[in-house]
Every structure is written in C-alpha cells, then in structure tokens.
Design an enzyme around this catalytic site. Structure first.
Site, PDB file in Angstrom:
ATOM      1  N   GLU A 114       0.844  -1.194   0.000  1.00  0.00           N
ATOM      2  CA  GLU A 114       0.000   0.000   0.000  1.00  0.00           C
ATOM      3  C   GLU A 114       0.880   1.244   0.000  1.00  0.00           C
ATOM      4  O   GLU A 114       0.603   2.215  -0.695  1.00  0.00           O
ATOM      5  CB  GLU A 114      -0.920   0.010   1.232  1.00  0.00           C
ATOM      6  CG  GLU A 114      -2.171  -0.853   1.090  1.00  0.00           C
ATOM      7  CD  GLU A 114      -1.861  -2.337   1.128  1.00  0.00           C
ATOM      8  OE1 GLU A 114      -0.747  -2.697   1.545  1.00  0.00           O
ATOM      9  OE2 GLU A 114      -2.742  -3.126   0.758  1.00  0.00           O
ATOM     10  N   HIS A 183     -10.530  -5.254  10.036  1.00  0.00           N
ATOM     11  CA  HIS A 183     -11.233  -5.122   8.757  1.00  0.00           C
ATOM     12  C   HIS A 183     -12.506  -4.316   8.908  1.00  0.00           C
ATOM     13  O   HIS A 183     -13.331  -4.313   8.010  1.00  0.00           O
ATOM     14  CB  HIS A 183     -11.624  -6.509   8.218  1.00  0.00           C
ATOM     15  CG  HIS A 183     -10.463  -7.350   7.785  1.00  0.00           C
ATOM     16  ND1 HIS A 183      -9.576  -7.890   8.668  1.00  0.00           N
ATOM     17  CD2 HIS A 183     -10.060  -7.740   6.552  1.00  0.00           C
ATOM     18  CE1 HIS A 183      -8.661  -8.585   8.012  1.00  0.00           C
ATOM     19  NE2 HIS A 183      -8.928  -8.515   6.727  1.00  0.00           N
TER      20      HIS A 183
END
Lengths: 389, 439
Positions: A114, A183
């Site tokens: 990322e 998450h």
C-alpha cells in the site's frame, strides 16, 4: 452499548424560528459575526435531485463500475490501480471488465504494498495522470496513509499551487460482517480532519455514480469511502443518473426523507438504518427527517443546520468510534450555529469503544442497530408521540 | 528413512538405484561419490516453478550475506585530477565543465553563507551539501531539462544547474512574498514546476515510489525523458525504498535511482544502518542493474548518470546508482556532528577528498581555468550570495490571503469565512497581531 446521554442544557422551549436572540452568559456573539452566520445559512436551494419516476434498478457495485468505465472512456489520463483490480476483476468485482476493455496500462495490478502504490499513484498524479487507487479495505490503507496525507493532501498547499494531486483513493470502509477488528474500522473522521482532502461517503447507487464521477473529475485528492455490505444493494436510478455526464456536487448532503420532528444525520450504510428507524417512528407519531451526508469533508453545515432549525432536535448516527467522530463535529456545528433552536440535547449514536469483535453476537452489540436509533430519537423527543411541544 | 537404511545396507552402492520422487538415482548420491554424482546429475531435471525454470542441486549451500570482496567503485579522476579515460575527456565540453565547476563553487559558497545566516538567527533552518557538490552538479549536467527530478534534500545543485538563481534560493529560505513557495514550506524545501523539480518533501524516501509513479506517467506519454530520484544511505532503510525499487522493476519504469551514500544518517553510521555491502547490491534483489561510483569524482558521476539515463529511456527499465561520498556537513543546522564523530575525520574528507579541488585540478590542467579566474569567481559569487540574502530579507512577507489559498484548487467556503473572521479580528484588535504581515 451505543446509546449515550448528553449534558442537559438550560434551553428555553419556546419556538425560536426567526432572529437569534442574544442572552447574557452565552459566548458574546457580536453583530457582524451574526450577520455572517445568517448570510452563510441561506435557505438550501433545492438543487437536490429527487428520484424521478425511476424504472431501472442498479446495484452500488454496478454504479461504481459504470462510473469508472465512463470516466476512463472519457479521459485517457484516468487509470485504476490496486491489488487484484485487473485479472481478478477486483477483490469486490468493482473493476470488473475494465482490464479487458482498457488493457494493463490503465488497469494496473500492483504488488502488495500500500505504501508503494499509494506513493506511485501520488507521483503519477503529480505528473498529470488521474489515478483511482483502490484499497482492498481502508484498514489496509493505513500502511500508505503517509502518502495520502503528507504526499497528496498537503502538496498543493506546500508547493504553492504548483503541484495539484487529482487522485481518488477508494475502497470499502467501516464494518462488514464477521471480519474482526482489522477489517471493520470506519476512517471517515480520520481523513475528514485533514485540510487538503475531500472525503465522500456514498450510500445509494445514485450517490455512488454521481460522487465517484465528481471525485475523478475533481482536481484535489478525494478519499472515497464505500461500504462492502452496500455493494450488492439495489437502488432505483433515473435516466438522469444513468447519463454519462451525471455528477453530484461535492459538499452537499441529501435529505433522504423529509420530516418535521427530529433530524437524523447518517452516512453510508447507516442511512438505511436511519430510514428504517424513521418508518418505525412514523407509526409512533414521530416524523423524522433523515439526512444522507454524502460528504464528510466538506460537511454540508447549511443543510444540517437548516434541518435542525426546522425540527429543533438532532440525532447523529455513525458506525465509527464516538470520540472525535463525525457525530462530534456535527453536534459542535449545530451547537455553534443553531444553539437557540435546539429543544433537546443533541444525541450521538456511534460504534462501541472497542476494537470490533468477531463473534456475531458481540459484533451486533458493537455497532448501532435500528432499535438504538429509534430509542435515541424518542429520547430527544422526550418520548412525546405528538408533534413538537 | 529409506536412504539411511540403504546407506547402512551393504547391498547398496554406486550401481544400485534409489527411487527419488519419480527418478531413479544411484545410491551414491547419498554417499557423495564425486565420480558418480556427475552421472547422477545428468538424470536430474529442471523444475518449472511459477516464475521460471530452476535447476536442482544436491549441494546444500547458503548464499553468503555478502561477498568476500566489496563491489568496486567506478572512478575516472584520481585525487590529483588525472583522468583515466581519454574518451570521456572529449565528451565534456569546456563550457559544460566550467558550468559544472562554477556551479560547485556557487553551491558551496551559498551553503556557507546561508548556514551562517541561520546561526545568526536570520533563517530558521538550513541544510548544506558540503562534500557532495560533484554529485549535485555533475549529475545535473548529465540530464536533460525534461528529466523530472525528485530529490531528497541535499541536491539543490540540480536546481542551480537548471537556472534557479541565488535570489530564488534566498527567497524561499527567507519565506518572503517573492519566493515561489509563498512562504508555505520550511527552508531548503524548494520546488519548481518550470525546472521539472518536484517540491522537496520532509518524510524520507516518499519521493521514491512517487518517482515510479511519475515515470509511469512519462512512459504513457512516451517521452524521451526519464525520472531521477535521489536518496541518502539512511533512506534505503525505509519501506518506501523497497516498494519503489520492486515496483519500478515490475512496471519497467524509466527511473534512475541515485543514492548518495555519504556514510551518515544524522548520527547513525552506515554500519548501524544496514548489514549489506552498501546499497548497490540491493538493486540485484529487485532485478535492477546497479553500479557503484566515486561520488567525489565529477567526471565519473557525469559518465555514469549519462549512461544510466540512456539505458532507462532506451530500454525502459530502472537503474540504481550508488555514489560513495562523505557528508562533510552536519546533518543540518539542528545538528552538531562533532558530538558523534571526530573532527579529524571531517577535516580529512573536507580537504583531501574535496570533489571541488579534484575537479579544479582537472580543468586547470586542461588549460580552461586559472588562479585569476578562481579568485574572481569566489569574489563574484560571494557578492551575489550576500546581495541575494539582503534583498530576500528586505522583501515583504507573504500576504494573509496566502495562508488560505491552495489548500484546494478552489477556495472553499469555510476558508473564506475563516479569512473574513480573521481580518475582522485583526481590525478590532490590531495590537494582538504582528505589524509586518501584509493584509
């Protein structure tokens, strides 16, 4: 639990439509500043789009996919990058079909970093491309958040306008179902504090199409927070929405349901909960106005305040954590701008102050449910079934 | 298992076979008889793993962490300014060489005076490039104006070469109204769209993946130019370094990464920064061609950067250059490096290995430079630097409006409100606000 009480203010219950009255003991608001406020809070012109007699249904997933497709067709500098966006058709199939249509130069499957691809996206934007960077979830975007904030958000300012960053960071945000703490976090409040970013939170298919197109066309960096559980939801869409030039203005909220007794603000998935709560409340004689925020930064203070000045009561709803959350900002805004109009303390409904547990029963307790919204709304209405006292 | 049992079983030997997977191999494989290993090896196959063919070996050996000999360093000019390459001598014209040389002297002089200015309180912060002038000017000379530069912070010579004036540098450092930076960034964080130099950003190594992104854009434009990204030895530890190099290789991006290995990252010596043989060996880990060069040798730098640029553009792949040098500077004005290293060491590198001295010897020997020109240059540059600083200090500070513009492309309503509110407050309480801010 997710319900909280606020301190009770000593508020007069008389109807305070019209001029704001000055009271001794309030923060001294001198005349010129009040003038500014009234100028700023002009009545919201109804540029809001209403559903026309819509015949078509569209899922949020298809809305996003079609928006991406159209913007890529219209502007060759728009390209998509992220993990699994190409060959795999997207981790959530949002980019389905794009690789076949536009080729690997414009749909880039990235290595797993990322930090890497966020930085690369920003670099590409520095040089004039318009990347749409997909995060598999904004929880993983934390690994690249330095680039979102220090490389993207601040660049136009720090470079004195020489480098603008027309980039969109998009992906699922907030809770899904049974995916645990790493998450499930909602990052709306995090990104919304940063000057230089725009933060959008679509709810319906119309929102998804209009806001994503606006985001891609925008010259500034945009954080586009979707929701995994909404991807499969269908919404009616008018022909206007399906037009390839359809864009929604950034920074304007939508009144999803008009009401007169209480204002409920929500964004993303919580909008559906708020609407369902409003239906339940209707049966009990409480007529709630539901505002779909659509944009967290800029926040549509005008629409929110106009609504509260009409209903005199406010409940904010969000999945994110309570402290320093979106609701905190909305409450502060309303207290600052419309204090005299409030007939009851403001209420915030937010996620529990715990990392999201995995077990289904615990997860249910960790996020606002429809019943929580109903109860909070009744509280601010002093459980009164009749219209405002 | 079966092998061990067979090894102790006298009935097995060089002529008996053992089932190894799908292959029958002689039992001697487990005993290691050299004569029969060769025979056995011919029975071995390569394996088509995902990613390509790999052949097997029966020798268990670990690749060493580093090779016995360090990667040698490419050099052209020796300490006395004698060049080992005739060809190169003819590639650099007198004009280019003298522009390089005077650029190095200008950079050094500017650094000296701006550093002093910070010490006197006229500047809030400054960072010098002492000892690294060759890397600055020679690499700049080897590039074209269309090559996009993403520097770290010790490369202002790149801008100097491209046309940034001493006044431009001073204006940015003093944060005045004339500066291109509108007073937004701290000193030495220069940037210029005109000169293809991306604004310096403080977090380390972030410019590396950004460089790959810019290169990706250049690639799509099919431009005859590349991206050059600079980093220090310390930055090679950042996650972004790995992501950038890996990505550059995968995307076939035309980026030249130039690492100034100057031995120090503030007080951290390279021996504490990594265990590898510097940075040059890391390129191979990502599939990137790399080279180590003497960073204090202007000709070598020029040569290597020129070649790297050609490869990057013509073959569309990244290159890694490690330029060995020494950070004669303190890290910045916030640092006193005598606290962690000896003054003798600093003095040694400053004098014996000065890149400026070495290059001067070469241009003098070519008959292009003399003592007269040397003293003239020093006087002239000194005068210009002082003048630039004085002018910059006199200039107005940026106006109030510049606090609010450029956050977004268009000024948003909340900032318009804030500015209005601030102006009114200043009007009502002028004694609470500084007098030297233009409204």
């Amino acid at each position: 639990m997710t319900d909280f009480r606020q301190k009770v203010f000593d508020v007069k219950e008389e109807n305070m439509l019209g001029l704001l009255r000055q009271k001794v003991g309030l923060r001294g608001l001198s005349a010129p500043v009040i003038g500014d406020y009234t100028q700023r809070l002009c009545p919201v012109a109804s540029a809001m789009r209403h559903y026309s007699s819509a015949t078509k249904q569209m899922t949020v997933r298809d809305a996003l996919n079609s928006a991406l497709n159209e913007e890529m067709a219209a502007d060759s500098s728009v390209f998509v990058m992220g993990e699994e966006v190409g060959e795999y058709q997207g981790a959530y199939k949002i980019t389905k079909g794009l690789l076949d249509k536009y080729g690997p130069e414009r749909v880039v499957d990235t290595p797993i970093t990322e930090a890497g691809f966020t930085g690369i996206g920003v670099g590409a934007a520095y040089h004039g491309l318009r990347p749409v960077v997909e995060f598999m979830t904004f929880n993983f975007a934390l690994q690249g958040i330095d680039h979102i904030i220090n490389s993207a958000a601040k660049s136009n300012y720090m470079s004195a306008g020489q480098i603008n960053v027309p980039i969109v960071f998009r992906g699922p945000n907030g809770a899904a179902a049974g995916v645990g703490a790493q998450h499930s976090q909602c990052f709306a409040a995090w990104y919304a504090t940063v000057p230089g970013l725009k933060v959008l939170v679509p709810y319906s298919a119309e929102d998804a199409r209009g806001l994503l197109k606006a985001a891609i066309r925008d010259p500034d960096p945009v954080v586009f927070l979707e929701n995994e559980l909404l991807y499969g939801e269908s919404f009616p869409v008018s022909d206007e929405v399906l037009d390839s030039n359809f864009c929604l203005p950034i920074g304007k909220a939508k009144v999803e349901r008009k009401g007169i007794d209480v204002t409920i603000t929500a964004y993303s998935k919580m909008v559906s909960f708020a609407l369902k709560a409003a239906e339940i409340l209707e049966k009990e004689g409480i007529n709630a106005e539901v505002i779909n925020l659509r944009s967290i930064r800029p926040l549509d203070r005008d629409t929110i305040n106009a609504s509260v000045r009409k209903t005199n009561r406010l409940v904010t709803v969000e999945e994110g954590f309570r402290q320093h959350g979106v609701g905190a900002e909305i409450c502060a805004t309303v207290v600052e701008d419309s204090f005299g109009y409030l007939d009851a303390p403001v209420e915030r409904i937010a996620g529990a102050d715990v990392p999201t547990p995995y077990a289904a029963n615990l997860e249910r307790f960790a996020f606002p449910q429809i019943e929580d919204i109903v109860r909070a709304t009744k509280r601010v209405c002093y459980k009164s079934a009749a219209a405002n006292a | 298992m079966a092998a061990a049992a067979n090894a102790m079983n006298p009935t097995v030997g060089p002529t008996t076979l053992h089932l190894h997977g799908l292959l029958f191999v002689p039992h001697c494989m487990h005993i290691g008889n050299p004569a029969t290993i060769l025979f056995a090896l011919t029975l071995m196959q390569d394996m088509d793993f995902p990613g390509g063919k790999i052949s097997f070996t029966t020798t268990k050996s670990f690749l060493p962490g580093s090779s016995e000999e360090r990667v040698p360093c490419y050099r052209v000019l020796d300490e006395e300014g004698y060049s080992s390459s005739n060809i190169l001598e003819h590639v650099i014209s007198k004009e280019v060489a003298l522009k390089m040389y005077s650029g190095m002297v200008t950079l050094q002089t500017m650094d000296k005076f701006f550093y002093e200015a910070q010490r006197q309180g006229r500047l809030s912060f400054y960072l010098t490039s002492f000892g690294e002038e060759a890397i600055n000017l020679a690499s700049a000379a080897a590039l074209s104006i269309d090559d996009v530069i993403l520097a770290q912070y010790r490369e202002p010579g790149m801008l100097l070469w491209r046309g940034f004036t001493l006044q431009d540098f001073a204006n940015q450092c003093f944060g005045n109204n004339a500066g291109h930076g509108k007073g937004r960034q701290m000193p030495i964080h220069y940037g210029s769209k005109n000169f293809n130099f991306i604004t310096i950003s403080s977090p380390l190594a972030t410019q590396l993946p950004q460089a790959v992104g810019v290169a990706y854009s250049l690639k799509m434009d099919k431009k005859d130019s590349c991206v050059v990204a600079y980093l220090g030895d310390g930055s090679s530890s950042e996650g972004d370094f790995h992501a950038a190099l890996n990505f550059a290789a995968v995307l076939d991006a035309p980026v030249v990464f130039i690492c100034r290995n100057n031995g120090w990252a503030i007080s951290t010596p390279v021996t504490d920064q990594f265990r590898s043989d510097g940075i040059v060996v890391k390129g191979q880990a990502y599939g990137i061609s790399s080279i180590r060069v003497d960073g204090n040798d202007a000709l070598a730098i020029y040569d290597v950067v020129r070649s790297a640029r050609e490869i990057a553009i013509n073959e569309q792949r990244p290159i890694l250059i490690e330029a060995m040098t020494y950070r004669v500077s303190h890290h910045s004005t916030s640092d006193d490096s005598t606290k962690y290293r000896s003054t003798d060491e600093i003095e040694y590198w400053k004098t014996i290995h000065s890149p400026i001295t070495r290059f001067r010897k070469w241009v003098e020997r070519k008959g292009w430079w003399s003592d007269k020109e040397e003293s003239e240059l020093h006087l002239d540059v000194k005068k210009q630097v002082k003048h630039a600083m004085d002018e910059a200090e006199k200039q107005e500070k940026p106006p109030l409006r510049d606090m609010f513009t450029d956050v977004y492309e268009d000024l948003p309503s909340n900032l318009v409100e804030q500015e209005t509110s601030l102006r009114e407050t200043i009007q009502r309480h002028p004694q609470d606000f500084p007098k030297d801010i233009p409204l």
